[in-house]
Structures are given as C-alpha cells and as structure tokens.
Design a protein around this motif. Structure first.
Motif, PDB file in Angstrom:
ATOM      1  N   ARG A  15       0.718  -1.142  -0.065  1.00  0.00           N
ATOM      2  CA  ARG A  15       0.079  -0.128  -0.059  1.00  0.00           C
ATOM      3  C   ARG A  15       0.914   1.407  -0.120  1.00  0.00           C
ATOM      4  N   MET A  19       0.538   4.341  -2.696  1.00  0.00           N
ATOM      5  CA  MET A  19       0.242   5.565  -2.380  1.00  0.00           C
ATOM      6  C   MET A  19       1.386   6.712  -2.830  1.00  0.00           C
ATOM      7  N   ILE A  22       0.497   7.347  -6.316  1.00  0.00           N
ATOM      8  CA  ILE A  22      -0.391   8.423  -6.431  1.00  0.00           C
ATOM      9  C   ILE A  22      -0.159   9.510  -5.972  1.00  0.00           C
ATOM     10  N   THR A  26      -0.886  12.680  -8.616  1.00  0.00           N
ATOM     11  CA  THR A  26      -1.964  13.766  -8.271  1.00  0.00           C
ATOM     12  C   THR A  26      -1.693  14.998  -8.809  1.00  0.00           C
ATOM     13  N   TYR A  38      -9.113  15.330  -6.473  1.00  0.00           N
ATOM     14  CA  TYR A  38      -8.634  14.151  -6.588  1.00  0.00           C
ATOM     15  C   TYR A  38      -7.880  13.703  -5.382  1.00  0.00           C
ATOM     16  N   GLN A  39      -8.429  12.905  -4.487  1.00  0.00           N
ATOM     17  CA  GLN A  39      -7.700  12.665  -3.127  1.00  0.00           C
ATOM     18  C   GLN A  39      -7.697  11.261  -2.761  1.00  0.00           C
ATOM     19  N   ALA A  40      -6.494  10.695  -2.364  1.00  0.00           N
ATOM     20  CA  ALA A  40      -6.628   9.266  -1.976  1.00  0.00           C
ATOM     21  C   ALA A  40      -7.005   9.307  -0.298  1.00  0.00           C
ATOM     22  N   ILE A  58      -6.840   1.256  -1.262  1.00  0.00           N
ATOM     23  CA  ILE A  58      -6.753   2.879  -1.208  1.00  0.00           C
ATOM     24  C   ILE A  58      -8.175   3.219  -1.923  1.00  0.00           C
ATOM     25  N   MET A  60      -9.826   6.287  -3.883  1.00  0.00           N
ATOM     26  CA  MET A  60      -9.835   7.624  -4.592  1.00  0.00           C
ATOM     27  C   MET A  60     -11.364   8.360  -4.620  1.00  0.00           C
TER      28      MET A  60
END
Length: 102
Positions: A15, A19, A22, A26, A38-40, A58, A60
């Motif tokens: 993970r 992350m 990502i 982003t 756009y958020q994790a 995760i 999104m």
C-alpha cells in the motif's frame, strides 16, 4: 458534477508504494480539464463492529465536471504510465461513478 469513488485493492505490504505513486501522479491529474478534486483516502483504524475494514485498499475520491472529462482522464498518457507502474501491486479495482440524488 460526477463523484467517483475507486477502491484500489493492493497486495499486502504494497500500500505505501502505491500511495507514493499516487502522490506523484496527483498534481498532474489536478491540472486536467474538468477535474474538481482528486484525493487518496485510507481505511481509518477504528474498532467498531459496524465498520468495514480494508487495510489493503486505497480509496480515490474524485470529482469530474462530466463523464467526457472522466473518460479523457482514463485515457491520458500519465494514467496509462501510472497503471503500468502499479500493476504488479494491484489485486482489483472497483470504480463507482455517482451523481447527486435529485
């Protein structure tokens, strides 16, 4: 405005690497036409009986002006490159495209 919730299920122990990928992606996504967010998000560790537990996922949370913008996002070269980077770490992806109730 569409809201997208995508659950990215990753292999145990991977993970943090996904992350990181990502996080690098982003800023580029946020510059795309029609992107309103756009958020994790990660599973909150809470020991309550009614909560789902997804420590290897995760989520999104995305906002797009239209389905056309979302489809363009999926076809962007940086998205194709991102999927290639994380493909060995991802077990499954579930995507929900939602609209406000009227």
């Amino acid at each position: 405005m569409l809201t997208v919730i995508a659950e990215i299920c990753v292999k145990p122990g991977r993970r943090d690497d996904v992350m990181a990928a990502i996080a690098r992606l982003t800023p580029t996504v946020l510059e795309e036409e029609g992107c309103g967010g756009y958020q994790a998000l990660l599973d909150h560790k809470a020991q309550v009986p009614w909560k789902q537990h997804s420590p290897n996922s995760i989520f999104m949370l995305e906002h797009w002006d239209s389905l056309r913008h979302l489809e363009q996002h999926q076809q962007m070269p940086h998205m194709e490159a991102h999927r290639a980077i994380i493909k060995d770490d991802v077990v499954d992806v579930k995507i929900f495209v939602l609209e406000a109730a009227k």
